[in-house]
Design a protein around this motif. Sequence first.
Motif, short mmCIF file in Angstrom:
data_model
loop_
_atom_site.label_atom_id
_atom_site.label_comp_id
_atom_site.label_asym_id
_atom_site.label_seq_id
_atom_site.Cartn_x
_atom_site.Cartn_y
_atom_site.Cartn_z
N GLN A 52 7.28 81.66 17.56
CA GLN A 52 6.57 82.83 18.04
C GLN A 52 7.57 83.79 18.71
O GLN A 52 8.46 83.35 19.45
N PRO A 53 7.46 85.07 18.45
CA PRO A 53 8.40 86.02 19.06
C PRO A 53 8.28 86.03 20.58
O PRO A 53 7.20 85.83 21.14
N HIS A 54 9.42 86.19 21.23
CA HIS A 54 9.50 86.32 22.69
C HIS A 54 9.09 85.03 23.41
O HIS A 54 8.70 85.07 24.58
N VAL A 55 9.17 83.89 22.70
CA VAL A 55 8.90 82.60 23.33
C VAL A 55 10.19 81.79 23.32
O VAL A 55 10.81 81.61 22.27
N ALA A 56 10.60 81.31 24.49
CA ALA A 56 11.81 80.50 24.60
C ALA A 56 11.54 79.09 24.11
O ALA A 56 10.55 78.46 24.52
N HIS A 57 12.39 78.60 23.21
CA HIS A 57 12.24 77.25 22.67
C HIS A 57 13.50 76.44 22.96
O HIS A 57 14.58 77.00 23.14
N HIS A 74 1.83 79.29 21.85
CA HIS A 74 3.28 79.44 21.78
C HIS A 74 3.91 78.54 20.73
O HIS A 74 5.13 78.59 20.54
#
Length: 277
Positions: A52-57, A74
């Motif tokens: 998902q964009p703008h989600v830190a993994h 997310h």
Amino acid sequence: MTERRTKVTRARVARVERPTPRLIRLVLGGAELAGLPVGEFTDHYIKVIFPQPHVAHPSPYDVEAVRRDLPRSHWPRMRAYTVRAWDAAAGELTVDVVHHGDEGLAGPWAAALRPGDPVHFVGPGGAYAPSPEADWHLLVGDESALPAIAASLERLPSGAPAKVFLEVDGPADELPLISPGDVEIYWLHRDARPVGEALVAAVRTLDFPRGAVHAFVHGEATFVKELRRLLRVERGVPREMLSISGYWRRGMDDEGWRAWKPEWRRQAEAEEALAAA
């Protein structure tokens, strides 16, 4: 008990090719591809991970950690793509993505990829390869099944009879296909008709050769369901000699289709049982 973890492979784009106007061919490489368990089946597939964009993994990517620590909104989305080719010596994996312009998730992503870009995936899975015991082979599909059918044709035993029906939008979407088998290939152009309508008509009117057939039928779920009934009930093809499944369904995104697919399968089996009674 040891927790079973989903292995995520990190590859990089080696090349991007356009064999037809609507097909994007991704050639992936990287050290993590060494020893990839590809080769047993001709419908091997991988599931590409779309965070998902703008989600830190986490890095390295950990599917279990994401699902454990992040809310469902997310979680990444995944899309399954058939392995078109695997070059173990070069360490290169080829997958084809159908491109419908700006629609959908994977098409625009694939169109924007450049050499060096990372690609994460899980797999491969797979279940089908042409049986050397069959008297003849039947392969049917739309664009989504074209990579698996192309790979299957290359694996046919020398001289093995096969009838192949492929439905695409038009002549520009046809691809050269090679096979050591004795193959008859029929390209069906969709024009303005619903997806799969031409395939159902072609298989229904096919004069089936004598002997045991091994069939591979994949693509849009509506026509696949019709052909499943035709082959199982009307033609009596044994279940073990039939690889058949809907890869996608009109009007549904991939998540919706995967959630509804068990019900689709239940309905298809119930219709078969009713027709055979």
